[in-house]
Enzyme design. Structure first.
Site, short mmCIF file in Angstrom:
data_model
loop_
_atom_site.label_atom_id
_atom_site.label_comp_id
_atom_site.label_asym_id
_atom_site.label_seq_id
_atom_site.Cartn_x
_atom_site.Cartn_y
_atom_site.Cartn_z
N LEU A 1 -23.90 -2.16 -38.45
CA LEU A 1 -23.13 -1.04 -37.91
C LEU A 1 -21.66 -1.23 -38.24
O LEU A 1 -21.08 -2.26 -37.95
CB LEU A 1 -23.33 -0.95 -36.39
CG LEU A 1 -24.72 -0.52 -35.93
CD1 LEU A 1 -24.73 -0.36 -34.42
CD2 LEU A 1 -25.14 0.78 -36.59
N TYR B 1 5.09 -19.77 -36.88
CA TYR B 1 5.84 -19.68 -38.12
C TYR B 1 6.98 -20.71 -38.11
O TYR B 1 7.16 -21.45 -37.14
CB TYR B 1 6.37 -18.26 -38.31
CG TYR B 1 5.28 -17.22 -38.46
CD1 TYR B 1 4.22 -17.42 -39.34
CD2 TYR B 1 5.30 -16.04 -37.72
CE1 TYR B 1 3.22 -16.47 -39.48
CE2 TYR B 1 4.30 -15.08 -37.85
CZ TYR B 1 3.26 -15.31 -38.73
OH TYR B 1 2.26 -14.37 -38.87
N SER C 1 6.40 -4.60 -35.74
CA SER C 1 6.16 -5.14 -37.08
C SER C 1 4.68 -5.37 -37.35
O SER C 1 3.96 -5.92 -36.52
CB SER C 1 6.91 -6.47 -37.23
OG SER C 1 6.61 -7.07 -38.46
N MET C 2 4.25 -4.94 -38.53
CA MET C 2 2.91 -5.24 -39.03
C MET C 2 3.01 -5.43 -40.53
O MET C 2 3.54 -4.57 -41.23
CB MET C 2 1.93 -4.09 -38.75
CG MET C 2 1.62 -3.86 -37.30
SD MET C 2 0.61 -2.36 -37.09
CE MET C 2 1.86 -1.10 -37.38
#
Length: 676
Positions: free
Chosen positions: A660, A169, A28-29
Site C-alpha cells: 500500500l 551538525y 528550512s527544508m
C-alpha cells in the site's frame, strides 16, 4: 488591523532592523532542488508559490559554507551568488514584504563525505565516516567560512541567514561533551565548548553589519542522553543574544536521538513549551517548531507566549496557501500535513528530491501546473481512495465534469483504516480536505454505489478512471480458513475479535500498523503530550541533560503476546520509512513483540500456526492469526471494461499493489489529472 480569529498570527513583528508581516515562517527544508537541475528556476517557483500563499518569512534549505560541510548545495565563493540572487529577486518581486533568509548548514560528522570534520574524531551512530579532528587552523578556517557564506548571502539579496547549531551538525558537536573531547580552548569547560558558535556569530555579524537578520537555531532539548543541560541551553541563548543574534530558533533533536520529534505519532506543538521556557531567558524574538500544522495551533502557541514566531516547514509542502486560507477563513480547505515523512524527509535522507504525500505538486511547481482545461470532459472515477480522490478533485478543479463512484458509505479507502491506528489520527485531516474539495469543485459524489462496466459504458463518459484499490492477498496455506484466522481489515475495523496470543503474518507497513493496534492500550500519545512524553522518556518538567537522561519510558501495552512474522530473511521492518521506521520498531520492541524473519508457513490447525525457521519446525500456540500477507490489485472492473472495448485508465492500488503506497497513488493520480 488585527485578524478576529488569529490576532497573534497576523500581527507584524520587528526583527532587528526589519519587520515581518506575520508570525508564520516557512521553515528550512533541504528539498534537493538546491543541487538539482535548474536550481534557480525551480527554487524560485517553489518559494514564490508559498509567498503568494501568505507566509511572512522563508528560511531556505541548508546551504553549506565549506566543501567539507556536505550536501551538494553550497555558497563558498562569488561564482555561486548568481543562482541565489535569482531566487531572492523572484521572492521579493512576488511580495516585497516577505523576508527570505538562507540557512547556513555545516553537517560536520553527518556530512557523508570522507572529508567530514568535527571537534573530535567521534563517529556518529548514523554517520558514514568518522570525522577528521579539526586543528586550530582548521577551526579558524571553518569560522571564517560561516562569516564569508553570510556575506555572500547578503550579496545575493537575502534578508538574513539562519545558522544551524543543532541536530548533531558541526556547531552542536562542539557544544556536547560526548562529541567534544578536546582539552584546548575549544573544549572541556562549558565556556570553552560554546566558544565556537559564539565566534561564528561574532564574525558573521561583523561581516554583514547591523541591518542583516542573523538567526541562530539552538538545540533547546537534544532528546539525547549526554546532551545539553538546561542551564547550558539558557546561557548559550543569552550569550548568542549578546553577540548580536536577532532571533533564536529552537530545535528539538539530534538526528541520532531515539525519541521521535516530527513523526505523526508526536502530538501537535508538543515541544513549544520548551521554547516558551527559553523565551523567558532572552529579549530577542524566539521561534518554535515541530508538529504545528494548522493555524489554530499556531495561534494557541503564540497566545500562550510560548514563542514569537512559528515555523511551519512540512505544512508548507502540504499546502502552499495555508496562511492565505487562514486569513480568508478557509481553514477547511487547508491540505494538512499529516507528519508521515514519506515523500519529504524520507526522500531527503535517501538523496531524493523532496515532495509531499498529500500534495504531489510540492517541489514540482514548474512541471505540474494547475491550469484550467480548455476542453471540459465528462469523467467517471471509480474508487474514492487516495488515488481516486486526488484525480477527481484536481480534474474537477481544472473544469472537467467528474462523477466519483464508491461502493463504501464514506470516502477514503485505505485511509479509513490508517486513521484508526493509534498515532495516525492525523490521516483524518486528509479525508476532511478531500471532502471539502469534492464540495468546492462540484464533484458528483455517489457513495454506496457499486457501478458496473455496463453502467459506465452507458454513461457516455469521455474518460473512465479505475481507482478501485486493492484486495488483501490470502496465502495458500493449509488451514487458512480456520476460525483462528482473521483479516487485517476486520481487525482494524473492530469487527473481528483478537485473543491474547497473536501471530501476524506479514511485517510490511500494514503488519506494523496491526501490531501497533493490538498491542496498544490507553489513550493515544499522538493526542496527549503527557502520555507521549511518558512513552518516550521525555521530562519536560525538570528538563534533565538532553531532556531524557535517567527517564524510563512508560510502556502502554495491552498485555498481548504477539509475533510479527515475515517470509523475507532481511531485518523485520527494513522496508519502513527511513525517518519513522525505527520509531515503530522501537515501540513494538518495548511492548515485547517478537519480530521474526525467514519464516516458512506450514499449516494452521487447532494447535496454532505451524512454521519453520531455518528449517526447524515450531508451533506458535496462538489464539488469533491475522493475515497481512500483501495485496493484489482490484482490477476486475477494469478488465471487464477492456473486454467490452473500452480503454479505462488504471491508477493507485489497482495499478500497482505490491505494498500500500498512498504517496505513489496520489502522485500518479496528480500527474494524470493535470494533463486530462
Amino acid at each position: 488591523m488585527t485578524h478576529p480569529k488569529y490576532p497573534h498570527v497576523f500581527s507584524p513583528l520587528t526583527i532587528g532592523k526589519q519587520v515581518v508581516k506575520n508570525r508564520i515562517i516557512m521553515g528550512s527544508m533541504h528539498t534537493g532542488l538546491e543541487d538539482g537541475p535548474e536550481p534557480a528556476k525551480r527554487l524560485a517557483a517553489y518559494f514564490v508559490e508559498r509567498v503568494k500563499g501568505g507566509v511572512g518569512m522563508i528560511i531556505t534549505g541548508g546551504i553549506s559554507p565549506h566543501p567539507s560541510g556536505g550536501y551538494g548545495a553550497k555558497l563558498t565563493g562569488p561564482e555561486e551568488v548568481a543562482m541565489h540572487r535569482e531566487v531572492t529577486q523572484a521572492v521579493h518581486a512576488a511580495d516585497p514584504e516577505v523576508k527570505i533568509c538562507m540557512q547556513i548548514l555545516h553537517s560536520g560528522s553527518l556530512a557523508g563525505v570522507p572529508e567530514a570534520v568535527a571537534p573530535s574524531p567521534v563517529k556518529s551512530r548514523i554517520g558514514r565516516y568518522a570525522p577528521v579532528e579539526l586543528d586550530e587552523a582548521g577551526i579558524e578556517e571553518q569560522i571564517d567560512a560561516f562569516a564569508r557564506c553570510a556575506a555572500l548571502a547578503q550579496e545575493a539579496g537575502y534578508d538574513g541567514v539562519e545558522i544551524i547549531g543543532s541536530a548533531g551538525y558541526l556547531i552542536s558537536t562542539f557544544l556536547v561533551e560526548k562529541t567534544n573531547l578536546r582539552t584546548d580552548r575549544w573544549g572541556g569547560s562549558w565556556e570553552n565548548r560554546m566558544r565556537f558558535p559564539l565566534e561564528v556569530v561574532r564574525r558573521t555579524r561583523a561581516a554583514v553589519g547591523p541591518d542583516f537578520v542573523v538567526i541562530f537555531r539552538i538545540s533547546a532539548m537534544d532528546m539525547l542522553e549526554g546532551g545539553l543541560a538546561w542551564d547550558e541551553v539558557a546561557s548559550l541563548a543569552r550569550a548568542l543574544e549578546a553577540e548580536g543574534v536577532d532571533v533564536i530558533s529552537t530545535h528539538f533533536c539530534w538526528h541520532e536521538s531515539f525519541v521521535p520529534t516530527i513523526a505523526t505519532m508526536v502530538p501537535r506543538a508538543a515541544f513549544a513549551q520548551v521554547t516558551g521556557r527559553l523565551r523567558k531567558e532572552v529579549s530577542v524574538p524566539v521561534i518554535t517548531s515541530n508538529r504545528i500544522n494548522m493555524p489554530d495551533v499556531a495561534e494557541a502557541v503564540l497566545a500562550r507566549g510560548d514563542a514569537d514566531l512559528v515555523s511551519m516547514a512540512r505544512p508548507m509542502l502540504a499546502d502552499a496557501e495555508l496562511v492565505k486560507k487562514a486569513a480568508e477563513g478557509r481553514e477547511d480547505e487547508i491540505n494538512t500535513c499529516i507528519g508521515c515523512n514519506q515523500a519529504c524527509l524520507d526522500h531527503t535522507f535517501t538523496g531524493r528530491e523532496t515532495s509531499c504525500l498529500v500534495n504531489a505538486r510540492a517541489c514540482r511547481e514548474t512541471e505540474l501546473t494547475l491550469t484550467a482545461t480548455l476542453a471540459p470532459k465528462r469523467i467517471a472515477v471509480v474508487g474514492a481512495g487516495p488515488a481516486g480522490l486526488a484525480y477527481a478533485t484536481l480534474a474537477a478543479e481544472r473544469g472537467h465534469h467528474v462523477t466519483l463512484f464508491d461502493a463504501a458509505e464514506e470516502i477514503g479507502g485505505q485511509f479509513n483504516l490508517a486513521k484508526r491506528i493509534p498515532g495516525k489520527e492525523e490521516f483524518t485531516e486528509t479525508l476532511r480536505y478531500f471532502g471539502r474539495m469534492i464540495e468546492k469543485h462540484g464533484v458528483d459524489l455517489r457513495l454506496s454505489t457499486r457501478v458496473s462496466a455496463d453502467d459506465l459504458l452507458a454513461g457516455g463518459y469521455d474518460e473512465i478512471i479505475i481507482a478501485t484499490g486493492i484486495e488483501p492477498r490470502t496465502p495458500k496455506i493449509p488451514g487458512i480458513d480456520h476460525p483462528k484466522v482473521v483479516r487485517y481489515i476486520d481487525v482494524i475495523r473492530g469487527t473481528a475479535s483478537v485473543g491474547q496470543r497473536v501471530a501476524i503474518m506479514g511485517a510490511g507497513g500494514i503488519g506494523f500498523d496491526v501490531a501497533e493496534l493490538v498491542t496498544h492500550d490507553g489513550p493515544s500519545g499522538a493526542l496527549d503530550i503527557e502520555v507521549f512524553a511518558k512513552e518516550w522518556g521525555i521530562d519536560f518538567k525538570n528538563h534533565p541533560r538532553g531532556g531524557v537522561t535517567g527517564v524510563t519510558p512508560v510502556v502502554q501495552s495491552s498485555g498481548r503476546e504477539v509475533w510479527l512474522l515475515q517470509r523475507k530473511t532481511s531485518a523485520v521492518g527494513k522496508g519502513l520509512g527511513r525517518t519513522t521506521g525505527w520509531t515503530h520498531r522501537l515501540a513494538l520492541q518495548r511492548r515485547g513483540v517478537k519480530m521474526v524473519a525467514g519464516v516458512e508457513y506450514d499449516r494452521i490447525d487447532d494447535a496454532g500456526l505451524h512454521i519453520r525457521i531455518e528449517g526447524e519446525p515450531q508451533v506458535l500456540a496462538v489464539d488469533t492469526i491475522i493475515v497481512c500477507a500483501g495485496q493484489l490489485p482490484a482490477r476486475a472492473l477494469h478488465d471487464e471494461l477492456v473486454a467490452k472495448g473500452a480503454s479505462p485508465l488504471l491508477i493507485g492500488g489497482a495499478f500497482e499493489a505490491s505494498e500500500l503506497d498512498a504517496k505513489q497513488a496520489i502522485k500518479q493520480a496528480t500527474e494524470f489529472a493535470l494533463v486530462a
